[in-house]
Design a protein around this motif. Structure first.
Motif, PDB file in Angstrom:
ATOM      1  N   VAL A  43       0.771  -1.292   0.110  1.00 38.50           N
ATOM      2  CA  VAL A  43      -0.147  -0.025   0.194  1.00 38.50           C
ATOM      3  C   VAL A  43       1.035   1.220  -0.048  1.00 38.50           C
ATOM      4  CG1 VAL A  43      -0.172   0.021   2.496  1.00 38.50           C
ATOM      5  CG2 VAL A  43      -2.017   1.063   1.290  1.00 38.50           C
ATOM      6  N   ARG A  44       0.651   2.136  -0.824  1.00 32.78           N
ATOM      7  CA  ARG A  44       1.010   3.375  -0.695  1.00 32.78           C
ATOM      8  C   ARG A  44       1.035   4.177   0.279  1.00 32.78           C
ATOM      9  NH1 ARG A  44       5.164   6.578  -2.350  1.00 32.78           N
ATOM     10  NH2 ARG A  44       4.684   8.576  -3.275  1.00 32.78           N
ATOM     11  N   LEU A  45       1.967   4.703   1.121  1.00 33.45           N
ATOM     12  CA  LEU A  45       1.897   5.140   2.454  1.00 33.45           C
ATOM     13  C   LEU A  45       2.690   6.518   2.541  1.00 33.45           C
ATOM     14  CD1 LEU A  45       2.107   2.345   5.077  1.00 33.45           C
ATOM     15  CD2 LEU A  45       0.156   3.477   4.451  1.00 33.45           C
ATOM     16  N   LEU A  46       2.379   7.773   2.929  1.00 33.00           N
ATOM     17  CA  LEU A  46       3.265   8.933   2.885  1.00 33.00           C
ATOM     18  C   LEU A  46       3.531   9.037   4.498  1.00 33.00           C
ATOM     19  CD1 LEU A  46       1.291  11.354   0.424  1.00 33.00           C
ATOM     20  CD2 LEU A  46       3.314   9.637   0.031  1.00 33.00           C
ATOM     21  N   THR A  47       4.731   9.894   4.532  1.00 31.74           N
ATOM     22  CA  THR A  47       5.124  10.066   5.966  1.00 31.74           C
ATOM     23  C   THR A  47       4.174  10.467   6.956  1.00 31.74           C
ATOM     24  OG1 THR A  47       7.375  10.753   4.985  1.00 31.74           O
ATOM     25  CG2 THR A  47       6.959  11.408   7.177  1.00 31.74           C
ATOM     26  N   GLY A  48       3.817   9.765   8.023  1.00 34.26           N
ATOM     27  CA  GLY A  48       3.036  10.215   8.992  1.00 34.26           C
ATOM     28  C   GLY A  48       1.676   9.472   8.966  1.00 34.26           C
ATOM     29  N   ALA A  49       1.356   8.662   7.747  1.00 32.96           N
ATOM     30  CA  ALA A  49       0.213   7.822   7.700  1.00 32.96           C
ATOM     31  C   ALA A  49       0.285   6.786   8.777  1.00 32.96           C
ATOM     32  CB  ALA A  49       0.230   7.391   6.229  1.00 32.96           C
ATOM     33  N   ARG A  50      -0.992   6.287   9.194  1.00 29.90           N
ATOM     34  CA  ARG A  50      -1.279   5.176   9.973  1.00 29.90           C
ATOM     35  C   ARG A  50      -0.552   3.929   9.242  1.00 29.90           C
ATOM     36  NH1 ARG A  50      -5.200   1.514  11.907  1.00 29.90           N
ATOM     37  NH2 ARG A  50      -6.258   1.705   9.935  1.00 29.90           N
ATOM     38  N   ILE A  51      -0.001   2.997   9.946  1.00 32.45           N
ATOM     39  CA  ILE A  51       0.086   1.680   9.223  1.00 32.45           C
ATOM     40  C   ILE A  51      -1.022   0.761   9.466  1.00 32.45           C
ATOM     41  CG2 ILE A  51       1.762  -0.496   9.546  1.00 32.45           C
ATOM     42  CD1 ILE A  51       3.431   2.246   8.853  1.00 32.45           C
ATOM     43  N   PRO A  52      -1.568   0.284   8.420  1.00 34.01           N
ATOM     44  CA  PRO A  52      -2.704  -0.351   8.236  1.00 34.01           C
ATOM     45  C   PRO A  52      -2.350  -1.994   8.756  1.00 34.01           C
ATOM     46  CG  PRO A  52      -1.943   0.214   6.064  1.00 34.01           C
ATOM     47  CD  PRO A  52      -0.938   0.789   6.935  1.00 34.01           C
ATOM     48  N   PRO A  53      -3.144  -2.526   9.612  1.00 40.45           N
ATOM     49  CA  PRO A  53      -2.961  -3.966   9.802  1.00 40.45           C
ATOM     50  C   PRO A  53      -2.560  -4.697   8.675  1.00 40.45           C
ATOM     51  CG  PRO A  53      -5.231  -3.096  10.634  1.00 40.45           C
ATOM     52  CD  PRO A  53      -4.625  -1.992   9.688  1.00 40.45           C
ATOM     53  N   GLY A  54      -1.638  -5.549   8.970  1.00 47.49           N
ATOM     54  CA  GLY A  54      -0.935  -6.423   7.709  1.00 47.49           C
ATOM     55  C   GLY A  54       0.233  -6.012   7.278  1.00 47.49           C
ATOM     56  N   VAL A  55       0.450  -4.661   7.365  1.00 47.01           N
ATOM     57  CA  VAL A  55       1.990  -4.249   6.853  1.00 47.01           C
ATOM     58  C   VAL A  55       2.967  -4.382   8.015  1.00 47.01           C
ATOM     59  CG1 VAL A  55       3.098  -1.894   6.465  1.00 47.01           C
ATOM     60  CG2 VAL A  55       0.966  -2.386   5.540  1.00 47.01           C
ATOM     61  N   CYS A  56       4.213  -4.953   7.552  1.00 44.06           N
ATOM     62  CA  CYS A  56       5.141  -4.954   8.602  1.00 44.06           C
ATOM     63  C   CYS A  56       6.362  -4.353   8.483  1.00 44.06           C
ATOM     64  CB  CYS A  56       5.500  -6.500   8.789  1.00 44.06           C
ATOM     65  SG  CYS A  56       6.163  -7.330   7.036  1.00 44.06           S
ATOM     66  N   ALA A  57       6.675  -3.538   7.373  1.00 52.46           N
ATOM     67  CA  ALA A  57       7.404  -2.578   7.139  1.00 52.46           C
ATOM     68  C   ALA A  57       7.333  -1.663   6.170  1.00 52.46           C
ATOM     69  CB  ALA A  57       8.806  -3.385   6.761  1.00 52.46           C
ATOM     70  N   VAL A  58       7.932  -0.634   6.115  1.00 50.29           N
ATOM     71  CA  VAL A  58       7.668   0.324   4.804  1.00 50.29           C
ATOM     72  C   VAL A  58       9.108   0.713   4.139  1.00 50.29           C
ATOM     73  CG1 VAL A  58       6.796   2.807   4.219  1.00 50.29           C
ATOM     74  CG2 VAL A  58       5.714   1.524   6.357  1.00 50.29           C
ATOM     75  N   ALA A  59       8.853   0.355   2.682  1.00 54.70           N
ATOM     76  CA  ALA A  59       9.794   0.836   1.897  1.00 54.70           C
ATOM     77  C   ALA A  59      10.083   1.992   1.630  1.00 54.70           C
ATOM     78  CB  ALA A  59       9.968  -0.349   0.621  1.00 54.70           C
TER      79      ALA A  59
END
Ligand SMILES: Nc1nc2c(c(=O)[nH]1)N[C@H]1C(S)=C(S)[C@@H](COP(=O)(O)OP(=O)(O)OC[C@H]3O[C@@H](n4cnc5c(N)ncnc54)[C@H](O)[C@@H]3O)O[C@H]1N2
Ligand code: MOO
Length: 418
Positions: free
Chosen positions: A106-122
């Protein structure tokens, strides 16, 4: 209080001139028995800078309150490189998807809530979108680029202790904890006066043999910057009865600070006037240059600190004695007086006996080098204004040479937050 200020036989004459009291023991005597003012108020955060926290504060929720992304990038469901199917884009402040399934990103921007299921952000810089829209990402450690819920402050953990003098850093922490107002101690109330027949109020036309009162604006600003509410009792003549009358009305303040009239000549009436007003006090000769004569005392509720008249001596006395006194009265710990180690760029001849503070400038270079500014003198204000801070030479030091170590106290600290 008075007797404690008398130099002890072991103290006199060992590392300072006989009969002089060290700065340290004078400060200890001044602060002996001083307790914080009672009385509290609740103030909005916007008015809390400089105030002293009256009660400890705890976090009522974790900070940050949820796991969030530390970067602009892609939230991954596994540590592998993908390819992942992209299932949406979520900026900071958005709810995000309910769940991201294995094989999805999932595309996430800085400060976005980590949705359940996501274990790291590239980080986006290391990712590639293939033809067909699938995402290739670097291999990541579990939790990489995720700021965990409560990693700054756990729910219920202490935020700030009582007795902290609030500065901009504290306001940020309190705001992040959801607070919009804080309990603070009432401000200390300090009466300030100058004395001397030769003194003119600021702005008054010069007359023969007179100078303008430069201590009062300086001390008023310095005391106010220490968090006190300063009440100006004005400029008093060298008349014991007039000074006693002014002091008599000031016993309800937390402190009375004066300058001038403390060196003991027939024109110096501060100590006598204090006694006439019903107070007690003592004259002390401090092993300090500038700032040797000083009167400490008590009048009603008020601690009295009468500084010498020479402006540089008044400033040094205010920094070394009034500041810690006000801190103690305000309910926060006086900051330990610790300067930066610095080398002298040039020396000068001096006699041991008195600790010395001199206006000094910083020299550019890899090490901290400092040099006295201008000709020494406790009545000269221009070196003070040109200086970056004060250098301190210990009482035992004799003639100083270039390269000798001294302590240096920059006027504005490093960033000047508090
Ligand atoms: N025989 C001695 N004379 C002096 C000694 C000493 O040990 N033996 N010490 C000198 C030192 S050190 C100082 S400091 C002064 C302290 O004197 P006072 O605190 O009694 O202060 P005054 O005599 O009233 O004033 C000294 C000096 O400062 C000027 N002054 C006073 N108030 C102000 C003000 N509000 N703004 C600007 N300037 C001020 C005043 O006109 C004098 O020139 O005593 C030395 N003498
Ligand atoms: O000590 Mo005085 O206070 O040198 O000017």
């Amino acid at each position: 209080m008075t007797s404690k200020l008398a130099p002890s036989p072991t103290e006199a004459g060992c590392d300072r001139a006989p009969g002089l009291v060290s700065v340290e023991s004078a400060r200890a005597a001044l602060l002996d028995g001083v307790t914080p003012v009672s009385g509290q108020a609740t103030v909005p955060l916007s008015l809390a800078a400089g105030r002293v926290l009256a009660a400890p504060l705890r976090a009522s929720f974790p900070i940050p309150p949820f796991d969030r992304s530390a970067v602009d990038g892609y939230g991954l469901t596994g540590s592998g490189a993908g390819p992942f199917s992209l299932v949406g884009s979520y900026p900071a402040g958005s709810h995000g998807p309910r769940h991201v399934r294995p094989g999805e990103a999932v595309r996430l921007l800085t400060g976005a809530r980590i949705p359940p299921g996501v274990c790291a952000v590239a980080m986006q810089e290391g990712c590639r979108i293939e033809a067909g829209g699938r995402l290739r990402a670097p291999v990541l450690a579990d939790g990489e680029n995720i700021r965990r819920c409560g990693e700054d402050v756990a729910s219920g953990a202490p935020l700030l202790e009582a007795g902290i003098r609030l500065d901009p850093r504290h306001l940020a922490l309190l705001a992040s904890a959801g607070l919009c107002e804080v309990p603070v101690r009432r401000r200390t109330r300090v009466a300030l006066l100058s004395s001397g027949d030769e003194l003119l109020a600021p702005g008054a036309p010069l007359r023969e043999a007179a100078i303008h009162d430069s201590n009062r604006p300086m001390l008023a600003a310095l005391l106010a910057a220490s968090g006190a509410e300063v009440v100006d009792l004005g400029l008093l003549p060298d008349r014991r009865d007039v000074i006693a009358g002014a002091l008599a009305g000031a016993g309800g303040f937390d402190a009375i600070v004066a300058s001038g009239g403390v060196s003991g000549s027939e024109a110096d009436h501060l100590l006598g006037a204090l006694r006439d007003a019903g107070g007690e006090g003592s004259w002390t000769a401090i092993a300090l240059k500038p700032g040797k004569p000083l009167v400490f005392g008590q009048l009603g509720e008020a601690r009295c600190l009468f500084l010498p008249g020479n402006p540089v001596a008044a400033l040094v006395g205010a920094l070394l004695f009034a500041r810690p006194l006000l801190a103690r009265l305000a309910g926060h710990a006086p900051r330990p007086l610790r300067g930066l180690p610095a080398r002298l760029a040039a020396g000068w001849q001096r006699k041991p006996g008195r600790e010395e503070f001199a206006p000094a400038m910083i020299h550019d270079g890899e090490e901290l080098f400092v040099e006295r500014v201008g000709r020494p003198g406790s009545a000269r204000l221009t070196p003070l204004v040109a200086a970056d801070g004060l250098l301190r030479v210990g009482a035992t030091a004799g003639t100083l040479r270039a390269g000798d170590m001294v302590e240096f106290f920059p006027f504005d600290g490093c960033f000047g937050l508090a």
